[in-house]
Design an enzyme around this catalytic site. Sequence first.
Site, PDB file in Angstrom:
ATOM      1  N   ASP A   1      89.473 101.850 -62.588  1.00 39.04           N
ATOM      2  CA  ASP A   1      90.781 101.384 -63.034  1.00 39.04           C
ATOM      3  C   ASP A   1      91.919 102.328 -62.684  1.00 39.04           C
ATOM      4  OD1 ASP A   1      89.762 103.230 -65.093  1.00 39.04           O
ATOM      5  OD2 ASP A   1      91.567 102.681 -66.199  1.00 39.04           O
TER       6      ASP A   1
ATOM      7  N   ASP B   1      89.996 107.839 -63.335  1.00 40.47           N
ATOM      8  CA  ASP B   1      88.645 108.148 -63.796  1.00 40.47           C
ATOM      9  C   ASP B   1      87.628 107.314 -63.026  1.00 40.47           C
ATOM     10  OD1 ASP B   1      88.840 105.576 -64.906  1.00 40.47           O
ATOM     11  OD2 ASP B   1      89.560 106.356 -66.807  1.00 40.47           O
TER      12      ASP B   1
END
Length: 619
Positions: A77, A80
């Site tokens: 997303d 991360d």
Amino acid sequence: MVNPAMSGPPLFLFLCLAPLLASAGHNYRQALTKSILFFEAQRSGYLPKNQRITWRADSGLNDGKASGVDLVGGYYDAGDNVKFGLPMAFTVTMMSWSILEYGKQLAANGELGHAMEAVKWGTDYFIKAHPSPNVLYGEVGDGNTDHYCWQRPEDMTTDRRAYRVDSSNPGSDLAGETAAAMAAASLVFRRYNANYSAQLLTHARQLFEFADKYRGKYDSSITVAQKYYQSVSGYNDELLWAAVWLYRATNNQYYLNYLGNNGDSMGGTGWAMTEFSWDVKYAGVQTLVSKVLMRGRAGKYVATFQKYQQKAEFFMCSCLGKGTRNVQRTPGGLLFRQRWNNLQFVTSASFLLSVYSDYLTSSGRSLSCASGNVSPAALVSFAKSQIDYILGDNPRATSYMVGYGSNYPRQVHHRGSSIVSIKVDSTFVSCRGGYATWFSRKSSDPNLLTGAIVGGPDAYDNFADHRDNYEQTEPATYNNAPLMGVLARLSSGGGGVVNQLLQEVVPAPKQTVTRPISASVASTSQISVRQTLTASWNSDGTTYFRYSAILTNKSTQTVKDLKLSISKLYGQLWGLEKSEDSYTFPSWVQSLPAGKSMEFVYIQASPQADISISSFKLV
């Protein structure tokens, strides 16, 4: 209706637009190209041979294995290595909407094929994540363990547990958004890959039924998501959002009835929003229902749909600073919602303003705000001013798109870009070692995260380019997805925008084939693949092409276990079988003897697919 619960700082929402500085004349085509490139940096799974962000490599190859399901693929997303289903689905919905509205402009810039590939990377994953009608996997990995480590995705050792919603543990918001993504994408592929489009639509219908029948918030079932993507707005907006996309994809009266009968009870006609985001979809629903109304397709629901439209126009007026409740702006003129990733609000609101401007133009209307009438051109002008701010027309003269201009963020809060590429140095980067060696470095990222839109400046136009400043320097896929459409719109200079109230027809990716050609597009010393355009014909104004591909074993041994990588394939293929992300021999061909050839064919309304040889054995 204004819900005070939706106005507090915890909400990650997309904010509206306002006037800004005059444009310095930006290269929107270049920015468009870069904005789409960013999605390739966010890919998880087996990367294709035509991967253009070359510092990335395969990752997450065991995702879902512990749960007995293949969840390889999809998108990370942000900075991360978690795959969060709700923002990923919103990303795909917004990319698809961008293509449906501005496909002609994307094609003119040579980016339609790349945009469609970006959508398909997401929908291929969603098909895997929806193994049965009432089961949807909504997350792989979790933010707590992932954020404890600073590792490039190729090295990650964090927990890759898969989390799902089902009839006993519902997630109407997650399933509804994924249904919207699948329905919107089915329209994108309808002309070029009818079978794939139909497959997406089947999933969309099943997911909507699941979301509507078994109601509940997904973060009550997938509790590890609460800290990162909590569904503050609930699920009613996603149910309406899914319904309007399914109506667009099917023209089925059932979905029109759903919008008409549930608009009041689910908030579609009541919520007056100044935000649009991966969490809150009301402004998007209201904009799309307004289009149905302006097309004369509301039927017996005209009065109800007019109430949707009133709320859509409340959003537009608030963005323009001409409503009864307007959006805060920075001194430099940027719309401001919150310090943490404020630009997500700006790009999404810019998109809504752009499309609504075109809807108004197509219907011959203007926008009526509390402070007076506003021309359609004023809406897109405000959208342009916000995009220009992002690209560098701001008090800091900083481009908040990585790699665009000369003054852009160099220390992005992003694991993959901040750690040396595994292709340059394959030395394993440990969980905590990554923080000590790479996160704490004060120098520029070793890998350029081209096209990424970072969180952006604060309420006073201030920005600190530091890797640990995640509120301002972390990018996200949902920052870029709506930007794709706005940049395509701006790249045309206002030209090329046809009647946006007509049924969407996605053009073919830029067509360069005018006569049969033959080209060896893949070759090793042992195997070659030669493509030939063998026929073309016109149907309903679309030109289709038939391609023949001859695969030849040039070696003195037998070829077995062949794997081909095929990208930019938008039509149906015969003569090979799909196996995960590769194509293999069909079931009736076990091997290819020395000196022999075999043929496979495909048909599509676009140039040749890209074919490369991934692997094979000689026996």
